[in-house]
Design an enzyme around this catalytic site. Sequence first.
Site, PDB file in Angstrom:
ATOM      1  N   ALA A  62      -1.519  -0.064   5.905  1.00  0.00           N
ATOM      2  CA  ALA A  62      -1.284  -1.297   6.653  1.00  0.00           C
ATOM      3  C   ALA A  62      -0.193  -2.075   5.927  1.00  0.00           C
ATOM      4  CB  ALA A  62      -2.565  -2.115   6.693  1.00  0.00           C
ATOM      5  N   GLY A 101      -4.294   2.866   5.665  1.00  0.00           N
ATOM      6  CA  GLY A 101      -4.228   2.949   7.128  1.00  0.00           C
ATOM      7  C   GLY A 101      -3.461   4.170   7.603  1.00  0.00           C
ATOM      8  N   GLU A 104      -5.867   6.837   7.662  1.00  0.00           N
ATOM      9  CA  GLU A 104      -6.795   6.541   8.766  1.00  0.00           C
ATOM     10  C   GLU A 104      -6.172   6.942  10.113  1.00  0.00           C
ATOM     11  OE1 GLU A 104      -9.516   2.837   7.475  1.00  0.00           O
ATOM     12  OE2 GLU A 104      -7.359   2.468   7.217  1.00  0.00           O
TER      13      GLU A 104
HETATM   14  N1  T1G Z   1       2.757  -2.902   2.791  1.00  0.00           N
HETATM   15  C1  T1G Z   1       3.867  -3.652   2.570  1.00  0.00           C
HETATM   16  N2  T1G Z   1       4.854  -3.339   1.662  1.00  0.00           N
HETATM   17  C2  T1G Z   1       4.683  -2.203   0.974  1.00  0.00           C
HETATM   18  C3  T1G Z   1       3.535  -1.373   1.141  1.00  0.00           C
HETATM   19  C4  T1G Z   1       2.550  -1.762   2.103  1.00  0.00           C
HETATM   20  N3  T1G Z   1       1.463  -1.025   2.338  1.00  0.00           N
HETATM   21  N4  T1G Z   1       3.662  -0.326   0.287  1.00  0.00           N
HETATM   22  C5  T1G Z   1       4.825  -0.494  -0.372  1.00  0.00           C
HETATM   23  N5  T1G Z   1       5.447  -1.619   0.038  1.00  0.00           N
HETATM   24  C6  T1G Z   1       6.751  -2.129  -0.421  1.00  0.00           C
HETATM   25  C7  T1G Z   1       6.747  -2.512  -1.897  1.00  0.00           C
HETATM   26  O1  T1G Z   1       6.325  -3.840  -2.079  1.00  0.00           O
HETATM   27  C8  T1G Z   1       8.217  -2.324  -2.266  1.00  0.00           C
HETATM   28  O2  T1G Z   1       8.922  -3.452  -1.810  1.00  0.00           O
HETATM   29  C9  T1G Z   1       8.634  -1.137  -1.416  1.00  0.00           C
HETATM   30  O3  T1G Z   1       7.682  -1.060  -0.355  1.00  0.00           O
HETATM   31  C10 T1G Z   1       8.618   0.166  -2.159  1.00  0.00           C
HETATM   32  O4  T1G Z   1       7.361   0.311  -2.790  1.00  0.00           O
HETATM   33  C11 T1G Z   1      -6.492  -1.098   7.186  1.00  0.00           C
HETATM   34  C12 T1G Z   1      -6.474  -2.248   4.600  1.00  0.00           C
HETATM   35  C13 T1G Z   1       3.703   4.141  -1.138  1.00  0.00           C
HETATM   36  C14 T1G Z   1       3.125   5.065  -3.308  1.00  0.00           C
HETATM   37  O5  T1G Z   1      -2.200   0.503  -0.995  1.00  0.00           O
HETATM   38  O6  T1G Z   1       1.163   2.633  -3.375  1.00  0.00           O
HETATM   39  O7  T1G Z   1      -3.984   0.267   4.600  1.00  0.00           O
HETATM   40  O8  T1G Z   1       9.705  -4.300  -3.976  1.00  0.00           O
HETATM   41  O9  T1G Z   1       8.197   0.231  -5.152  1.00  0.00           O
HETATM   42  O10 T1G Z   1       7.046   3.479  -6.242  1.00  0.00           O
HETATM   43  O11 T1G Z   1      -7.465   0.373   5.734  1.00  0.00           O
HETATM   44  O12 T1G Z   1       4.358   1.689  -2.576  1.00  0.00           O
HETATM   45  O13 T1G Z   1      11.205  -2.884  -2.580  1.00  0.00           O
HETATM   46  O14 T1G Z   1      10.581  -5.192  -1.851  1.00  0.00           O
HETATM   47  O15 T1G Z   1       5.800   0.850  -4.632  1.00  0.00           O
HETATM   48  O16 T1G Z   1       7.954   4.820  -4.301  1.00  0.00           O
HETATM   49  C15 T1G Z   1      -3.069   0.648   1.574  1.00  0.00           C
HETATM   50  C16 T1G Z   1       0.669   0.830  -1.278  1.00  0.00           C
HETATM   51  C17 T1G Z   1      -2.712  -0.651   2.188  1.00  0.00           C
HETATM   52  C18 T1G Z   1      -0.251   1.817  -0.683  1.00  0.00           C
HETATM   53  C19 T1G Z   1       5.430   4.201  -2.876  1.00  0.00           C
HETATM   54  N6  T1G Z   1      -1.870   1.277   1.047  1.00  0.00           N
HETATM   55  N7  T1G Z   1       1.962   1.381  -1.656  1.00  0.00           N
HETATM   56  O17 T1G Z   1       5.619   3.922  -4.228  1.00  0.00           O
HETATM   57  O18 T1G Z   1       7.687   2.401  -4.054  1.00  0.00           O
HETATM   58  S1  T1G Z   1      -4.169  -1.489   2.765  1.00  0.00           S
HETATM   59  C20 T1G Z   1      -1.531   1.128  -0.223  1.00  0.00           C
HETATM   60  C21 T1G Z   1       2.086   2.221  -2.710  1.00  0.00           C
HETATM   61  C22 T1G Z   1      -4.630  -0.611   4.163  1.00  0.00           C
HETATM   62  C23 T1G Z   1      -6.265  -0.255   5.974  1.00  0.00           C
HETATM   63  C24 T1G Z   1      -5.934  -0.990   4.757  1.00  0.00           C
HETATM   64  C25 T1G Z   1       3.481   2.619  -3.075  1.00  0.00           C
HETATM   65  C26 T1G Z   1       3.898   4.010  -2.550  1.00  0.00           C
HETATM   66  P1  T1G Z   1      10.164  -3.979  -2.591  1.00  0.00           P
HETATM   67  P2  T1G Z   1       7.226   0.910  -4.262  1.00  0.00           P
HETATM   68  P3  T1G Z   1       7.143   3.723  -4.781  1.00  0.00           P
END
Ligand code: T1G
Length: 679
Positions: A62, A101, A104
């Site tokens: 998400a 998500g 999911e």
């Molecule tokens: N939402 C918004 N921005 C995100 C994002 C996300 N999910 N994931 C990454 N970004 C932005 C991050 O801030 C950065 O921005 C850029 O993307 C690159 O990220 C309903 C409730 C995928 C492994 O927890 O673990 O789904 O600094 O530097 O090292 O059940 O990003 O460039 O401006 O980390 O290559 C669950 C979160 C959400 C995964 C890539 N998902 N992301 O790593 O790049 S909750 C997560 C990561 C959810 C549902 C629920 C990592 C990555 P900027 P990065 P990276």
Amino acid sequence: MSIISTRKDGDVLVVTSNNPPVNALGQAVRKGLADAIAAAAADDAVKAIVITCEGRTFFAGADITEFGKPPVGPSLPDVINSIEASTKPVVAAIHGTALGGGLEVALGCHYRIAVASAKLGLPEVKLGLLPGAGGTQRLPRVVGVEAALPMIVKGDPISAAAAERIGLVDKLVAEDQLAESGVDFARSVASAATHPVSSARTDRLGSGLDDAFFDNFRKTELRRLKGFEAPEACIEAVRAAIDQPFAKGVKTERALFGKLVAGTQSRALRHVFFAERAAGKIDGIPADTPVLPVARVGILGAGTMGGGIAMNFLTAGMEVTILEREQVPLDRGVSIIRKNYERSASRGKFTAEQVEQCMGRLTPTLDMNDLADCDLVIEAVFENMDVKKEVFAKLDAIVKPGAILASNTSYLNVDEMAAVTTRPEFVLGLHFFSPANVMRLLEVVRAGKTSPAVLKTAMALAKKVAKVAVVSGVCHGFIGNRMLSPRQQAANAMLMQGIKPWDIDDALTGFGLPMGPFQMADLAGLDLGWNKETSNGETIRDVLCERDRRGQKTGRGFYDYDENRRRSPSQEVEAVIAAFVAKSGQAPQSLSAEDIRNRLLFPMINEGARILDEGMAQRASDIDTVWINGYGWPAYTGGPMFWADTIGLDVVVGGLKAFGHDVSPYLADKAAKGERFNS
Ligand code: T1G
């Protein structure tokens, strides 16, 4: 170009998301997916659907930036339900990461294919949440509870191969054939009478998974997650998958999710997520600043720090030359590096072959001239300015022009070291934390003349060796240790008011910090900087050292230690402290754990405000990142500056005044304006 595009490959509709950088499932993506599924349903020519993503990854979850804002439809659960309800088979074609998500969505699809390099996981718990779009109900139905529970409660991703083994992925495909393989797979199942529907499956839910199973899981897995609320909610949601029909289970999941997303812990952990990413950004450096090539690294000193630092670069595939003055310490250092690798290999972190490859990239030497061709040299020698200056002058004369010279000092002035070289623009601090091959934090100390290219190179290198880098200016103790000092002073002052060292430590461990100041002192050794010849019982520490209570190494310090190094309060220490209090003429005090905690942490925050005011840290969230990754500050509070925002800066100012501290004008001003450190 719209974020979601579709194209037909014969009778297969390929739905592609292109929402850089990580295809987060923001409103436009959700809307686009829902529309594409509806269009496919209405198009008789379409027999099957493939969902895939452009860029470096499948949906990474998400859009975290949407949390806390008024929701805009369609909701993710609705989108996933529409995918699952499709009478035409839907195939998820996964590369990069299918997270949260994103997984999911894939679980709502009838089939999942993936390239071997893909990772799949539900990391929501790391954001203080749980999978809120059916993941806690669909994953156990697809892979079984035993496999699903750790994925949901711990949040660590698994490899595509592991996902195939547990039935999460139906087929592994070639890295460069994903889209085609997706279409082929979809076409191969299009004519099947029925398709697997995750929410309808019960075949993998198993039976007999009773309280004992979950209690045992709690015992083995939740110890390291002490203080976090979300893991227990994850367990409750997975139990609902066993005990309740799907429709009821998702309601339970939704209710648990709603509570967590509105809670302080998740707000704190979302702050931490973005804080770590912001820390890598350096204000005032032009985007086109070059990153200098660094292939060979030199390390001065093969002691605990030098060895740990070397391992980071060896593990990242780089050549390392490590220097010592004598053979014995050199051999000891190299053998400790090998032992550390072999221990990690025994835990499955490295293969034996990888251990040999890392050790093969290490060149031990007694000759400083062997560092001449290094691109970066890091000194980890004795923490003394004269020694440091001598080393920098020698390195400057030997190491090739254009190479970076760095100090692993924890406190000392890097500008003074740079000043003894002819290349101050190539000098900076790289402050690793012990054990350096384990601790994620790296304080990158920007000296007065450090060039933008050298700074940018250091930050890029930090990412390469999997460190969280935070930029600090040159000041005594940089960010972390500088804030540690006022806390230590407050702890010593409370001792003199008759507060017991174990009550002080318990106040901090109760707050979630790994250790209190007196446990740390016993671990480091009370005789650090103590001089037996001149000691005359002037301080509590003097007296303890004179009585050979020097810490864990003598089995006695502020605490008594048993043979397993378990600590217990000491009556002898209590008596020593009481004598000092009596001599001071003050009446012994007693304070609540909360009072003790505030007297220790408020001065730290005050120092953090000074660091921000002086520009020694770029932003408040950098300070939070330092303390969480370098000092074990509990991430579920967001770090010291975020925590201060949570309790109110006016409360911190009030406390500091009550404790008799000078309040930083920066802090006082923000409190007066009702502002926060982290806007
Ligand atoms: N939402 C918004 N921005 C995100 C994002 C996300 N999910 N994931 C990454 N970004 C932005 C991050 O801030 C950065 O921005 C850029 O993307 C690159 O990220 C309903 C409730 C995928 C492994 O927890 O673990 O789904 O600094 O530097 O090292 O059940 O990003 O460039 O401006 O980390 O290559 C669950 C979160 C959400 C995964 C890539 N998902 N992301 O790593 O790049 S909750 C997560 C990561 C959810 C549902 C629920 C990592 C990555 P900027 P990065 P990276």
